[in-house]
Write an enzyme that holds these catalytic residues in place. Structure first.
Site, short mmCIF file in Angstrom:
data_model
loop_
_atom_site.label_atom_id
_atom_site.label_comp_id
_atom_site.label_asym_id
_atom_site.label_seq_id
_atom_site.Cartn_x
_atom_site.Cartn_y
_atom_site.Cartn_z
N HIS A 1 0.85 -1.19 0.00
CA HIS A 1 0.00 0.00 0.00
C HIS A 1 0.88 1.24 0.00
O HIS A 1 1.80 1.35 0.83
CB HIS A 1 -0.90 0.00 1.24
CG HIS A 1 -1.61 1.29 1.48
ND1 HIS A 1 -2.43 1.89 0.56
CD2 HIS A 1 -1.61 2.13 2.56
CE1 HIS A 1 -2.92 3.02 1.05
NE2 HIS A 1 -2.43 3.19 2.26
N HIS B 1 1.03 5.77 -1.01
CA HIS B 1 0.30 7.01 -1.29
C HIS B 1 0.86 7.62 -2.58
O HIS B 1 1.64 8.58 -2.54
CB HIS B 1 0.42 7.96 -0.10
CG HIS B 1 -0.24 7.45 1.14
ND1 HIS B 1 -0.16 8.08 2.37
CD2 HIS B 1 -1.02 6.36 1.35
CE1 HIS B 1 -0.87 7.40 3.28
NE2 HIS B 1 -1.38 6.33 2.67
N GLU C 1 2.45 -0.53 -22.54
CA GLU C 1 2.72 -1.73 -21.74
C GLU C 1 1.62 -2.02 -20.71
O GLU C 1 1.51 -3.13 -20.22
CB GLU C 1 4.06 -1.58 -21.00
CG GLU C 1 4.04 -0.47 -19.96
CD GLU C 1 5.27 -0.47 -19.05
OE1 GLU C 1 5.62 0.62 -18.58
OE2 GLU C 1 5.86 -1.52 -18.81
N HIS D 1 -6.79 8.58 -1.37
CA HIS D 1 -5.90 8.00 -0.35
C HIS D 1 -4.66 7.33 -0.96
O HIS D 1 -3.54 7.69 -0.62
CB HIS D 1 -6.70 7.00 0.50
CG HIS D 1 -5.91 6.40 1.62
ND1 HIS D 1 -6.44 6.11 2.84
CD2 HIS D 1 -4.61 6.02 1.70
CE1 HIS D 1 -5.51 5.61 3.63
NE2 HIS D 1 -4.39 5.54 2.95
O1 2HA Z 1 -0.27 5.46 7.74
O2 2HA Z 1 -1.03 4.53 4.94
O3 2HA Z 1 -3.54 3.89 5.34
C1 2HA Z 1 -0.35 4.25 7.13
C2 2HA Z 1 -1.35 4.32 6.08
C3 2HA Z 1 -2.76 4.13 6.45
ZN ZN Z 2 -2.56 4.85 3.54
#
Ligand code: 2HA
Ligand code: ZN
Length: 275
Positions: A139, A141, A169, A210
């Protein structure tokens, strides 16, 4: 073997550093987890010391007894390379997939990532649908992808098609497409359920306003996937900054030809006619 000498730990640390260097991990933003292979657990067993059992906050029975390497809650991706023992941890799950215990790392205290429910529910789906091949959930940002969630409709079809168009691509790298989670409160079970539903068909899920979640077999493929999507988003941001209308682009029949030559299946629902 020492945990920090293990190849899977070195790969994890390199990926965290690469993400930091991309500018995707301001402050404590983002998190990473790796489902450790049994032989890799065995190799570092001497250093594993279990602490108290804690509730996960959701239930992942298909992951019962598995071990994960994960970033710590509130920890900075920037520091994973500099202070790995303080920033990351190895956790073991119980025989129901409802509790975890830290066995290594987070030497100054703390907990696994606040997004542990999302990571584990995504791992559970991916382990099942790939027959155990997928091991990494990431994950971040990602700036340009986040920017697009303010201007494009929050629809899987639109994000997939627009990002496919921005770099040839892309349809080869993520032929199954991209799923979109509307804005939700992060950290809890609800967003974890929504994301893991999308992970049944996609390797990429975008959280509106997010960031992004990617799933993959190993560190290179998962990082490469995130990098490819974000680069494509960057090109789209640049194009939209110059003009609201593209003068020319890749057309649905072009994608169909690409699919034949590159031996990928591109779902027709992404190849709609635009007006
Ligand atoms: O702070 O990214 O989604 C961690 C994160 C929460
Ligand atoms: Zn996050």
């Amino acid at each position: 073997m020492k945990v920090l000498d293990a190849e899977f730990v070195k790969g994890f640390i390199r990926m965290a550093t690469d993400g930091w260097e991309q500018g995707w991990h301001e402050r404590n933003g983002g998190n990473l987890s790796y489902r450790i292979k049994p032989e890799e657990v065995g190799a570092v067993q001497e250093e594993l010391v279990p602490r108290e059992w804690q509730k996960i906050g959701t239930s992942v029975p298909q992951l019962a007894g598995e071990y994960f390497l994960v970033t710590g809650s509130g920890k900075y991706m920037r520091n994973v390379q500099i202070q790995p023992e303080d920033s990351i941890c190895i956790v073991e799950l119980d025989d129901k997939g409802e509790e975890y215990r830290i066995c290594w790392g987070l030497v100054n205290g703390g907990k696994p990532t606040s997004e542990l429910p999302s990571h584990l529910m995504n791992h559970e789906v991916k382990k099942t649908v790939t027959n155990g091949r997928y091991r990494v959930i990431y994950h971040a940002h990602t700036t340009n992808t986040i920017a697009l969630t303010f201007v494009l409709p929050l629809e899987d079809e639109v994000f997939t098609r627009e990002l496919w168009e921005m770099a040839t691509e892309c349809p080869v790298v993520f032929p199954d497409g991209i799923g979109i989670v509307p804005w939700m409160v992060p950290g809890g079970r609800d967003i974890a359920v929504a994301t893991s539903e999308l992970m049944k068909k996609y390797d990429v899920a975008i959280w509106a306003h997010h960031g992004m979640f990617c799933a993959g077999e190993d560190f290179d493929l998962t990082f490469g996937l995130m990098h490819t999507v974000e680069k494509s988003a960057e090109i789209l941001v640049k194009v939209l900054s110059m003009t609201p209308t593209k003068r020319q682009t890749i057309q649905p029949d072009d994608f169909r030809s690409l699919a034949v030559d590159f031996k990928v299946t591109l779902p027709e629902r992404f190849l709609y006619e635009k007006h």
